[in-house]
Design a protein around this motif. Structure first.
Motif, PDB file in Angstrom:
ATOM      1  N   GLU A 293       0.858  -1.190   0.000  1.00 32.84           N
ATOM      2  CA  GLU A 293       0.000   0.000   0.000  1.00 32.84           C
ATOM      3  C   GLU A 293       0.887   1.230   0.000  1.00 32.84           C
ATOM      4  OE1 GLU A 293      -3.098  -0.011   3.070  1.00 32.84           O
ATOM      5  OE2 GLU A 293      -2.584   2.072   3.483  1.00 32.84           O
ATOM      6  N   GLN A 294       0.501   2.239  -0.782  1.00 31.48           N
ATOM      7  CA  GLN A 294       1.279   3.465  -0.687  1.00 31.48           C
ATOM      8  C   GLN A 294       0.373   4.663  -0.456  1.00 31.48           C
ATOM      9  OE1 GLN A 294       3.738   3.590  -4.191  1.00 31.48           O
ATOM     10  NE2 GLN A 294       2.136   4.389  -5.503  1.00 31.48           N
TER      11      GLN A 294
ATOM     12  N   HIS D 286       7.288   2.928   5.635  1.00 29.42           N
ATOM     13  CA  HIS D 286       8.530   3.050   4.867  1.00 29.42           C
ATOM     14  C   HIS D 286       8.466   4.336   4.043  1.00 29.42           C
ATOM     15  CE1 HIS D 286      11.361   1.334   1.535  1.00 29.42           C
ATOM     16  NE2 HIS D 286      11.969   2.186   2.330  1.00 29.42           N
ATOM     17  N   ARG D 287       9.267   5.292   4.463  1.00 36.52           N
ATOM     18  CA  ARG D 287       9.298   6.561   3.726  1.00 36.52           C
ATOM     19  C   ARG D 287      10.478   6.527   2.767  1.00 36.52           C
ATOM     20  NH1 ARG D 287       8.083   8.320   9.136  1.00 36.52           N
ATOM     21  NH2 ARG D 287       6.016   9.267   9.219  1.00 36.52           N
ATOM     22  N   ARG D 288      10.182   6.266   1.542  1.00 37.36           N
ATOM     23  CA  ARG D 288      11.256   6.191   0.553  1.00 37.36           C
ATOM     24  C   ARG D 288      11.661   7.590   0.100  1.00 37.36           C
ATOM     25  NH1 ARG D 288       8.385   2.322  -3.647  1.00 37.36           N
ATOM     26  NH2 ARG D 288       6.651   3.648  -3.006  1.00 37.36           N
ATOM     27  N   GLY D 291      10.175   8.077  -3.967  1.00 30.32           N
ATOM     28  CA  GLY D 291       8.923   7.354  -4.121  1.00 30.32           C
ATOM     29  C   GLY D 291       7.944   7.814  -3.072  1.00 30.32           C
ATOM     30  N   PHE D 292       6.765   7.243  -3.122  1.00 32.64           N
ATOM     31  CA  PHE D 292       5.762   7.584  -2.128  1.00 32.64           C
ATOM     32  C   PHE D 292       6.024   6.781  -0.854  1.00 32.64           C
ATOM     33  CE2 PHE D 292       3.429   8.595  -6.115  1.00 32.64           C
ATOM     34  CZ  PHE D 292       3.204   9.932  -5.847  1.00 32.64           C
ATOM     35  N   GLU D 293       5.442   7.251   0.204  1.00 34.37           N
ATOM     36  CA  GLU D 293       5.467   6.482   1.450  1.00 34.37           C
ATOM     37  C   GLU D 293       4.734   5.185   1.222  1.00 34.37           C
ATOM     38  OE1 GLU D 293       4.189   8.703   4.983  1.00 34.37           O
ATOM     39  OE2 GLU D 293       2.980   6.973   5.541  1.00 34.37           O
ATOM     40  N   GLN D 294       5.265   4.087   1.756  1.00 36.78           N
ATOM     41  CA  GLN D 294       4.503   2.858   1.651  1.00 36.78           C
ATOM     42  C   GLN D 294       4.353   2.203   3.013  1.00 36.78           C
ATOM     43  OE1 GLN D 294       6.424   0.517  -1.377  1.00 36.78           O
ATOM     44  NE2 GLN D 294       7.986  -0.274  -0.017  1.00 36.78           N
TER      45      GLN D 294
END
Lengths: 384, 384, 384, 384
Positions: A293-294, D286-288, D291-294
């Protein structure tokens, strides 16, 4: 959002939204936010004296603080520096008359939702818009949120695959107490055939169509009141079928005690789903079928869609809200009208603001839902 | 949860749940968690050799590692230290035969949901339970969560006022891909008349009834598949009417791509609403009509309801999950059976675990929903 | 928020915020939102030609589109319809000179944070404000959020009891990549002694003081860079002691890869705690010691504090954001200045916007933190 | 988690955890959950009669329901079917004596945290473990959560890049009231030099090391009481430096009124960050950076790490909790001990459970923190 330069500022005349109106101040903030409009005329109340006083308080010049909307439209039509746009924020049952006259006199129109009090009126307005070649915006304001546009763009880009399910909610509490609040909404007939459908049902319905690009073709609705002993509708739950065969549901009520706003959508396609809640508007939940999920937000490391980027004003991490969403419709309408003024023709770039046809569709949905309830069966939704 | 002392440990015999079964290990953990059961017999597979091997692996004695459930029930019935309880975790289409024989031989039964493959079978089992005076539990396991019991207790205590709206969801994705997974669920007929309704619809339906104490009397359902080209039902959306006139809706699917589990309820009464999501089970959202929203959790400064307190094992702030909820049903059933063993009579304290009548109601709901879909109209739900 | 009538509109002159400036457009939207200001003069860039072009684009008259801020202040001071307020949104190292001249010429001033480039400059500005009896606002904009004011009001009303712990965070990522972005912030000296402390540390520090009404008296800080090989500070973690003995901590960084905005506070008193995150600004978490956690939002059934109510514009459930918070400072400043214009004296109602003394405190905190880092020990914070 | 077959079941003897002990029942559930242990001996209380009664209640045989731990270790050492493992769940100040004797008699040991009452004792135990070649587990139970292992695996796989920041919190409220609760924790000396550091500080400290694989080398701590007038430490806030140069902070208190559990970590590396909260343990944020947060959860469409997969028992979407995490340590220890029994040698597969050296590190951190507080300066942390 690039700070656009749209040539000259648009001259705006207000109808309705006087003292005590929440939606009136909302429209005015929306008009002021980006600096594209000058509010130069107004007929803010059905009471002539209140109308004039309210206009003066807003800084409108004495001679353009009109006692009635008829007089405003009539007089402005004859001015050399006449207003460009009429903004209508009156009770539902006056939209038709005001829009028809404003269109006839050559004004562009921003009209609050629902477009009219019934489907027939809505169709007449739409026909008149076509006949006069005017610009027209229905303020389904929730379509102005960046993340709603992000969702729409993702659907269009095929990131969800074929849409299979559409679930819509709008869950409020302002009619949850047994005593109904005073106001035009709860006066017989003034809000149209079904208060809950007209008042907030059309918002939820439009949101689903706006994001998916799909129309509802059939509906089976349970419309009535959750609170016993009242005649006004405060509850609708409906089964939906979309034009591509997708299934859906809608739960809209203003009688769920303890709720706040509760507008949300959740849609699923072959490749995943999207979920959005108006109360936390800056996050779009993306449930990918192949992946984690994002949470889609404005970020440094990942780009939002073009439509979402055009709809945001501030740096990442800073929340935007309802007023900015509403202002997006006003600003996009200003850009469109400015294009008409400067070039005499319609900008062919796809407009993001909802138009008159979206307004007609809303009334068609109300109409079909009420008929379905009466029949206890599925009902076709008329095409707009 | 007070560590109960229930006299002697309960002797448990397992049917089904062999190699590859997820639900089998879940039942076993639930039986082991509080130390009230000894797993002493088993017929874990329909394949005799696999059945025996699986039992031995669990530490079951050689002579009680049975090759078939018939042989287990038959043989155990004649033992001096015979098992007290038969736990059934086989595919739906075998529940009826197993339960009937186990009841006839005088065993108490824990049976996975749905109780049977159709309403008629379910009614037969219920009649046999009454005739044999056995204890019976249907593992609608989500009713074991402390916060579900908290909600139920709050409704009973009148903290929500009269219930007006009940909205239920169970949104999974395991059938979202076009190719169906293998297994008995997707084999024709084995899961009953409608896979989605039998498999997870009954869970959501029961949760609504468990929390509100209200039965659904009428339903108008849209049952089918969200994914084109398959005959198995993977989607149901339904309009509900409860016995007290409350309105409701249900959206249950296992074909919403990207979803995980998605079981939730949201109910509203005159005084406020409750919302719970199985994926965050330790929080119950309480939206008070007169007050701020509050998040009910185990805390130092505020007491949970009696039913919730009885259902939790650990100190505040430590999350509990699905296995503990499942184990609550096993432990409560152990307490009940121990009471029968020691006192020969049923403990009159209200049981919190779902019984056979709840199982019948689930099948009645499935039955009415399927009929409603066929008729395109509202349908009465038979009383259990 | 009551739509205030403040007599005549305030005439505003802008310094800085030209093309490419995010904060510039933010200030302008804040000034436009409630319709209390007319933007009539500007010196928007240090480049004379860019300054003039930017002003014209905003609709500022030709003769008041100034090539430099010095010329604007000088010329406006002599006009009969001179501006009332100078708004300063330039890089940190020019605040002192601009503010001093504007004050000397008798203007009221809105200045972006931090007030100045070091503590000595800040003290000079504060002394000049006192000497000139001018109105002064430092745009610690996060203090404009309704829920921040709610928290402040709750602390003042004793709802948390004596404050015992204050924990502050501001966690961004814009300096997380090894290559520093271009701009004045990363040019040596222009952002003051420590970029992270000046740029966002002062925001977090102020938020703690604003909500609790308490000053930090001692600090032990770890200031430096999380990313090796750079000389610019991008990280500070600090131990805090407040004037009443409360303990606290602060974690502020713009080099936490993947973060967005991350401004938050969490405070605890004898009776409970409050937590707020700027990214979800419309919710205030209230952890009561005797009761369940509650989520404070605008609601029908529960009243927000007076300060929060004055700071919100729209109906419940509709999210507000950063621009509205920023606009609250502008509007409150307009009310204050209007009071000065109409009555010649200061309104004695407590102002909610941060003043010059708050600006000095921010620089005192930066100063003490830098000294603490050098000494590897606790350091007293100078009183403002 | 594959249902492991580990040969014969492990024989377990309990020390401590008698009536009224929360941690005792937790250990027992952890031992029972997966069916790898038989609880066959116990000395559950320092009171001989209570010890025996408690053991009998658990179904322990009469002759192995020991009146004291000394007698249990002594007697069991001479049995042919002697216990394999001693589990220690007594107050801190008895760990050292019990562990030393158990090790000397050749038992493997599971010991609750903190390992001992001070660093010297801890070092002695570690030396004895080495000398006896025993297996040893310290129940830093939070390391058993699947998402903690997911985070650890992601760091090891380089998915976050070089670790730059580590922020740890553990925020409880059980000492927030002015009157201290009774019990050994609040008796002078029994909990070691600093209650908050020993009781929960070691948990947070270990979590940071477990996930990052990095040791803290220096600390600057503010240790004391948030509540005035008590001598027991209930608060620590600390600045940390890790062996690779990463900066960090730790905020641990059991006196934050209104809090629940509040254990969390937030770490950032070059490529992004991870955040986890024990109260919602099944989600890892998970904050990349690109990319987007997932949100990492167990899902159909995305694989968890190997360590996380080994640590989970149930199907996606079903929440797991604290007891399952605790049970993971017991089960992994059972696998290790079973390997020793069957093969006589240590399985070389990396153990996921914390060992004696992790216990020593915890005490070294407590020691350094207390010294730092006394000195008002940074302090080196001794290597374990």
């Amino acid at each position: 959002m690039t700070i656009s330069t749209i040539g000259r500022r648009i001259r705006l005349g207000l109808i309705g939204g006087g003292p005590g109106s929440i939606i009136g101040e909302t429209h005015r903030i929306a008009a002021r936010l980006d600096g594209h409009y000058d509010i130069v005329a107004g007929a803010l109340s059905s009471d002539p004296e209140r109308a004039r006083q309210a206009a003066l308080k807003l800084g409108i010049a004495h001679e353009r603080a009109y006692p009635s909307w008829q007089q405003m439209i009539e007089t402005e039509a004859a001015q050399p520096d006449r207003i460009d746009v009429v903004a209508v924020m009156t009770p539902n049952d006056s939209h038709h008359a005001i829009c028809m006259m404003a269109l006839d006199k050559g004004f562009h129109v921003i009209c609050d939702k629902p477009l009219a009090n019934d489907l027939a009126q809505a169709r007449e307005i739409a026909a008149r818009v076509e006949a006069t070649n005017a610009e027209f915006c229905v303020t389904y304001c929730y379509s102005g949120f960046p993340m709603v546009r992000q969702a729409r763009d993702m659907v269009r880009a095929g990131e969800l695959g074929e849409i299979r399910q559409v679930h819509l909610q709008y869950v409020q509490s302002y009619l949850a107490a047994h005593d109904l609040p005073a106001g035009w909404r709860t006066e017989a007939g003034r809000a149209g055939r079904s208060l809950v459908l007209m008042d907030i049902g059309t918002h939820a319905f439009h949101l689903g169509a706006y994001v998916t690009g799909l129309d509802v073709t059939r509906v089976c609705a349970d419309v009535g009141s959750a609170i016993p002993g009242r005649t006004i509708d405060d509850y609708v739950s409906a089964l939906l079928r979309y034009e591509n065969g997708a299934r859906g549901s809608l739960w809209v009520t203003n009688a769920a005690a303890g709720s706040e706003h509760g507008l949300s959508f959740r849609i699923h396609g072959d490749k995943g789903g999207l979920e959005w809640h108006q109360e936390e508007p800056n996050r779009l939940i993306h449930r990918r079928h192949d992946g984690f999920e994002q949470i889609i937000t404005r970020r440094l490391g990942a780009a939002m869609s073009e439509g979402a980027q055009r709809s945001t004003r501030i740096a990442i991490g800073h929340p935007e809200g309802y007023l900015e969403a509403f202002a997006n419709l006003y600003t996009e309408f200003a850009e469109r009208v400015a294009g008409r003024i400067s070039k005499g023709e319609r900008d062919d770039r796809r407009a993001l603001f909802p138009g008159v046809r979206d307004g007609v569709k809303g009334l068609a949905f109300v109409d079909a839902s009420v008929k379905s309830m009466a029949a206890g069966a599925w009902q076709d939704v008329e095409r707009a």
